[in-house]
Design a protein around this motif. Structure first.
Motif, PDB file in Angstrom:
ATOM      1  N   ASN A 236       0.852  -1.190   0.000  1.00  0.00           N
ATOM      2  CA  ASN A 236       0.000   0.000   0.000  1.00  0.00           C
ATOM      3  C   ASN A 236       0.888   1.240   0.000  1.00  0.00           C
ATOM      4  O   ASN A 236       2.114   1.146   0.024  1.00  0.00           O
ATOM      5  CB  ASN A 236      -0.957  -0.008   1.201  1.00  0.00           C
ATOM      6  N   ASP A 237       0.233   2.405  -0.042  1.00  0.00           N
ATOM      7  CA  ASP A 237       0.975   3.665  -0.143  1.00  0.00           C
ATOM      8  C   ASP A 237       1.794   3.981   1.099  1.00  0.00           C
ATOM      9  O   ASP A 237       2.694   4.822   1.056  1.00  0.00           O
ATOM     10  CB  ASP A 237      -0.001   4.825  -0.437  1.00  0.00           C
ATOM     11  N   GLU A 238       1.474   3.325   2.213  1.00  0.00           N
ATOM     12  CA  GLU A 238       2.230   3.566   3.440  1.00  0.00           C
ATOM     13  C   GLU A 238       3.554   2.812   3.452  1.00  0.00           C
ATOM     14  O   GLU A 238       4.501   3.209   4.121  1.00  0.00           O
ATOM     15  CB  GLU A 238       1.396   3.162   4.660  1.00  0.00           C
ATOM     16  N   THR A 239       3.604   1.698   2.723  1.00  0.00           N
ATOM     17  CA  THR A 239       4.822   0.870   2.729  1.00  0.00           C
ATOM     18  C   THR A 239       5.685   1.089   1.495  1.00  0.00           C
ATOM     19  O   THR A 239       6.894   0.825   1.537  1.00  0.00           O
ATOM     20  CB  THR A 239       4.447  -0.617   2.815  1.00  0.00           C
ATOM     21  N   LEU A 240       5.085   1.550   0.379  1.00  0.00           N
ATOM     22  CA  LEU A 240       5.840   1.755  -0.854  1.00  0.00           C
ATOM     23  C   LEU A 240       5.683   3.187  -1.342  1.00  0.00           C
ATOM     24  O   LEU A 240       4.648   3.823  -1.116  1.00  0.00           O
ATOM     25  CB  LEU A 240       5.366   0.799  -1.955  1.00  0.00           C
ATOM     26  N   ARG A 241       6.688   3.669  -2.018  1.00  0.00           N
ATOM     27  CA  ARG A 241       6.613   5.003  -2.612  1.00  0.00           C
ATOM     28  C   ARG A 241       5.537   5.033  -3.699  1.00  0.00           C
ATOM     29  O   ARG A 241       5.275   4.006  -4.353  1.00  0.00           O
ATOM     30  CB  ARG A 241       7.971   5.382  -3.192  1.00  0.00           C
ATOM     31  N   GLU A 243       5.376   6.117  -6.739  1.00  0.00           N
ATOM     32  CA  GLU A 243       5.754   5.686  -8.091  1.00  0.00           C
ATOM     33  C   GLU A 243       5.921   4.172  -8.168  1.00  0.00           C
ATOM     34  O   GLU A 243       5.652   3.548  -9.198  1.00  0.00           O
ATOM     35  CB  GLU A 243       7.040   6.390  -8.548  1.00  0.00           C
ATOM     36  N   TYR A 244       6.353   3.555  -7.071  1.00  0.00           N
ATOM     37  CA  TYR A 244       6.471   2.098  -7.030  1.00  0.00           C
ATOM     38  C   TYR A 244       5.086   1.450  -7.038  1.00  0.00           C
ATOM     39  O   TYR A 244       4.853   0.454  -7.734  1.00  0.00           O
ATOM     40  CB  TYR A 244       7.245   1.657  -5.793  1.00  0.00           C
ATOM     41  N   MET A 245       4.175   2.024  -6.253  1.00  0.00           N
ATOM     42  CA  MET A 245       2.811   1.490  -6.218  1.00  0.00           C
ATOM     43  C   MET A 245       2.133   1.619  -7.568  1.00  0.00           C
ATOM     44  O   MET A 245       1.380   0.742  -7.988  1.00  0.00           O
ATOM     45  CB  MET A 245       1.987   2.226  -5.163  1.00  0.00           C
ATOM     46  N   ALA A 246       2.417   2.713  -8.284  1.00  0.00           N
ATOM     47  CA  ALA A 246       1.821   2.915  -9.607  1.00  0.00           C
ATOM     48  C   ALA A 246       2.259   1.814 -10.573  1.00  0.00           C
ATOM     49  O   ALA A 246       1.451   1.277 -11.346  1.00  0.00           O
ATOM     50  CB  ALA A 246       2.209   4.287 -10.149  1.00  0.00           C
ATOM     51  N   ILE A 247       3.541   1.473 -10.528  1.00  0.00           N
ATOM     52  CA  ILE A 247       4.052   0.393 -11.386  1.00  0.00           C
ATOM     53  C   ILE A 247       3.427  -0.937 -10.996  1.00  0.00           C
ATOM     54  O   ILE A 247       3.013  -1.731 -11.850  1.00  0.00           O
ATOM     55  CB  ILE A 247       5.587   0.320 -11.287  1.00  0.00           C
ATOM     56  N   LEU A 248       3.355  -1.185  -9.688  1.00  0.00           N
ATOM     57  CA  LEU A 248       2.798  -2.449  -9.206  1.00  0.00           C
ATOM     58  C   LEU A 248       1.330  -2.598  -9.603  1.00  0.00           C
ATOM     59  O   LEU A 248       0.893  -3.682 -10.016  1.00  0.00           O
ATOM     60  CB  LEU A 248       2.943  -2.514  -7.684  1.00  0.00           C
ATOM     61  N   LYS A 249       0.570  -1.506  -9.510  1.00  0.00           N
ATOM     62  CA  LYS A 249      -0.850  -1.571  -9.847  1.00  0.00           C
ATOM     63  C   LYS A 249      -1.090  -1.728 -11.350  1.00  0.00           C
ATOM     64  O   LYS A 249      -2.163  -2.170 -11.758  1.00  0.00           O
ATOM     65  CB  LYS A 249      -1.571  -0.323  -9.330  1.00  0.00           C
ATOM     66  N   ARG A 250      -0.098  -1.350 -12.164  1.00  0.00           N
ATOM     67  CA  ARG A 250      -0.234  -1.574 -13.606  1.00  0.00           C
ATOM     68  C   ARG A 250      -0.096  -3.056 -13.948  1.00  0.00           C
ATOM     69  O   ARG A 250      -0.677  -3.534 -14.925  1.00  0.00           O
ATOM     70  CB  ARG A 250       0.829  -0.768 -14.369  1.00  0.00           C
ATOM     71  N   GLU A 251       0.681  -3.771 -13.161  1.00  0.00           N
ATOM     72  CA  GLU A 251       0.952  -5.179 -13.454  1.00  0.00           C
ATOM     73  C   GLU A 251       0.114  -6.130 -12.602  1.00  0.00           C
ATOM     74  O   GLU A 251      -0.082  -7.281 -12.977  1.00  0.00           O
ATOM     75  CB  GLU A 251       2.438  -5.479 -13.223  1.00  0.00           C
ATOM     76  N   PHE A 252      -0.332  -5.666 -11.430  1.00  0.00           N
ATOM     77  CA  PHE A 252      -1.113  -6.495 -10.515  1.00  0.00           C
ATOM     78  C   PHE A 252      -2.491  -5.878 -10.317  1.00  0.00           C
ATOM     79  O   PHE A 252      -2.613  -4.679 -10.095  1.00  0.00           O
ATOM     80  CB  PHE A 252      -0.403  -6.604  -9.154  1.00  0.00           C
ATOM     81  N   GLU A 253      -3.502  -6.717 -10.357  1.00  0.00           N
ATOM     82  CA  GLU A 253      -4.880  -6.249 -10.217  1.00  0.00           C
ATOM     83  C   GLU A 253      -5.199  -5.976  -8.745  1.00  0.00           C
ATOM     84  O   GLU A 253      -4.826  -6.750  -7.861  1.00  0.00           O
ATOM     85  CB  GLU A 253      -5.824  -7.325 -10.757  1.00  0.00           C
ATOM     86  N   GLU A 254      -5.886  -4.860  -8.481  1.00  0.00           N
ATOM     87  CA  GLU A 254      -6.296  -4.561  -7.112  1.00  0.00           C
ATOM     88  C   GLU A 254      -7.406  -5.517  -6.695  1.00  0.00           C
ATOM     89  O   GLU A 254      -8.404  -5.684  -7.394  1.00  0.00           O
ATOM     90  CB  GLU A 254      -6.766  -3.111  -7.014  1.00  0.00           C
ATOM     91  N   VAL A 255      -7.213  -6.147  -5.543  1.00  0.00           N
ATOM     92  CA  VAL A 255      -8.137  -7.172  -5.068  1.00  0.00           C
ATOM     93  C   VAL A 255      -9.328  -6.536  -4.375  1.00  0.00           C
ATOM     94  O   VAL A 255      -9.165  -5.688  -3.487  1.00  0.00           O
ATOM     95  CB  VAL A 255      -7.410  -8.134  -4.101  1.00  0.00           C
TER      96      VAL A 255
END
Length: 313
Positions: A236-241, A243-255
């Motif tokens: 989540n945004d508290e644990t990752l920067r 820009e990192y979360m943005a990349i992760l959400k492009r490749e991984f679907e939000e549950v």
């Protein structure tokens, strides 16, 4: 009726004819196809040459110069057989692998192939529901000691990896992402519809840059696609920067937890599970009252164990 040298002569002619015909057909197939059929066609061409042309020549030599040339006949036939059988077995193995990949098991698990979830409580609720109602095999990668994980969550996964630098039978260092990748791939390969749940992405970033961690995540996501498995990442945004979360959400679907729970347990039991989620929340709050918060359990607790272990070592 032919017999003696006449029969051998006819056999030699037939072998040469078969060899020429087979070589022509095999070469035609060689030009038409790509690998691995092209390789099989090339092997067939060589096999027909050995079996037909060399074999037929050996028969002619036996007719004109005596039976001592049977050795050449035996060698040519044996060599052609070995070449052809080896190539055919190699092709069958590749076809079997591709067949398994194309006919991957139809997933009964409603989780996406690659999902990101922001709440640890929701992630544990999903894992409990999958285990209780579907018997889904799970692999957990987390920062807590294996026994403490089982005691707090009540979950007993098929495989547990403790992300730590301390030596332990179930431990893998967060800097050894290649070892972790191999472990996850083996689990997904051997566990039908298996789920890999990962905590501690921020801890991996202490020892590797985001590019390396992202490669690890994308690699196991692709493996899950091949073998019909699932990867669930806690972030989540508290644990990752951001820009990192943005990349992760492009490749991984939000549950979407509620939707998934309804699919897993059905509309009738969904209310019961929702009540259980509140019960899990209260049990976690009792853990906080004992002096250890959830956030501390994920971060401070494991780090203290490592420090104590290193001091003892």
């Amino acid at each position: 009726m032919l017999e003696g040298p006449g029969l051998l002569y006819l056999t030699g002619v037939m072998l040469v004819f078969i060899g020429i015909y087979g070589m022509m057909k095999s070469y035609r197939e060689y030009q038409r196809h790509a690998k691995p059929i092209k390789r099989l066609a090339a092997t067939l061409t060589i096999s027909f040459f050995l079996f037909g042309i060399i074999g037929g020549l050996a028969v002619f030599l036996m007719v004109f110069y005596g039976p001592s040339f049977w050795v050449l006949e035996a060698v040519s036939v044996t060599a052609s057989y070995l070449l052809l059988s080896n190539s055919a077995l190699g092709l069958l193995e590749k076809v079997e692998i591709r067949h398994r990949i194309r006919r991957k098991p139809v997933s009964l698990c409603p989780l996406p192939v690659a999902g990101v979830i922001g709440s640890r409580r929701d992630a544990l609720t999903l894992l409990r529901a999958l285990k209780s109602y579907m018997g889904t095999p799970t692999m957990i990668i987390a920062r807590e000691h294996p026994e403490r994980w089982r005691r707090i969550t009540g979950l007993r996964p098929e495989e547990y990896v403790w992300l730590t630098r301390v030596e332990h039978p179930q431990a893998i260092s967060p800097s050894n992402l290649h070892v972790l990748t191999e472990r996850v791939i083996e689990f997904l390969r051997t566990s039908e519809d298996g789920v890999v749940y990962i905590e501690g992405i921020e801890y991996m970033l202490f020892y590797s840059d985001f590019r390396a961690v992202a490669k690890f995540l994308f690699s196991i996501r692709d493996t899950a696609m091949i073998y019909g498995g699932h990867v669930l990442v806690l972030a989540n945004d508290e644990t990752l920067r951001p820009e990192y979360m943005a990349i992760l959400k492009r490749e991984f679907e939000e549950v979407r937890v509620n939707e998934l729970l309804e699919k897993i347990v059905g509309p009738t039991l969904f209310g019961v599970v929702a009540k259980r989620r509140k019960g899990y929340a209260s049990s976690e709050s009792s853990e906080k009252r004992s002096g250890v918060s959830e956030k501390e359990a994920q971060k401070d607790g494991p780090l203290r164990w490592e420090e104590e272990a290193e001091e003892r070592g």
